[in-house]
Design a protein around this motif. Structure first.
Motif, PDB file in Angstrom:
ATOM      1  N   TRP A 135       5.046  -9.602  36.551  1.00 16.63           N
ATOM      2  CA  TRP A 135       4.827 -10.964  37.048  1.00 16.63           C
ATOM      3  C   TRP A 135       4.352 -10.826  38.482  1.00 16.63           C
ATOM      4  O   TRP A 135       5.045 -10.244  39.312  1.00 16.63           O
ATOM      5  N   VAL A 138       4.783 -14.593  42.024  1.00 18.69           N
ATOM      6  CA  VAL A 138       5.894 -15.307  41.381  1.00 18.69           C
ATOM      7  C   VAL A 138       6.196 -16.619  42.084  1.00 18.69           C
ATOM      8  O   VAL A 138       6.256 -16.684  43.314  1.00 18.69           O
ATOM      9  N   HIS A 143      11.902 -18.520  37.313  1.00 21.29           N
ATOM     10  CA  HIS A 143      11.464 -17.126  37.168  1.00 21.29           C
ATOM     11  C   HIS A 143      12.547 -16.234  36.552  1.00 21.29           C
ATOM     12  O   HIS A 143      12.268 -15.469  35.635  1.00 21.29           O
TER      13      HIS A 143
END
Length: 153
Positions: A135, A138, A143
């Motif tokens: 990822w 972010v 998340h």
């Protein structure tokens, strides 16, 4: 350097609070959530660390270890962890070697000024040391949940 899923994760060994050390070699056999963040005790970084801490038991149950990395010193990490009662490993990469190895030491832009800094990024590394998912850039809300979902998958 860009790290992609399917690649071997770059080896790392960094100091942690209490005189400890965390290394990829020591975590073999577990999934590793390696997340990079710009700076201790800033709003986004604090929210991210708290979100991972709140889900730490679920990550552990799924066989994963969470390691947060910034260039802050071990003593700053210890104060940050104590202040917010954090339950994740915070590793100090003061030299920036691990940040460089993972390609998160990048040129950033704020208010028209260009500077070098840590890109907020997370790497999910499988039990064998292979990058499973990445990822980049972010956004903090949601998340930790997205990463937990990937760990369980």
């Amino acid at each position: 350097m860009t790290i992609e899923p399917g690649q071997d994760a770059p080896a790392f060994a960094m100091p942690t609070g209490g005189g400890g050390e965390v290394s990829l070699a020591d975590l073999k056999g577990k999934q590793v959530v390696l997340y990079f963040y710009p700076k201790d005790d800033t709003p986004g970084c604090t929210k991210e660390a708290i979100a991972f801490t709140e889900a730490a038991a679920e990550f552990e149950a799924a066989g994963a270890v969470i390691v947060g990395v910034s260039k802050d010193s071990v003593s700053k990490h210890e104060k940050f962890a104590a202040k917010h009662d954090l339950g994740v490993i915070l590793a100090s990469d003061e030299e920036g070697t691990t940040c460089e190895d993972y390609g998160v030491w990048v040129e950033k832009n704020m208010y028209g000024k260009t500077y070098m800094g840590i890109e907020r990024a997370t790497f999910l590394i499988d039990e064998g040391g292979v990058v499973k998912q990445v990822w980049r850039k972010v956004k903090v809300p949601g998340h930790a949940d997205a990463v937990l979902e990937a760990v369980r998958a």
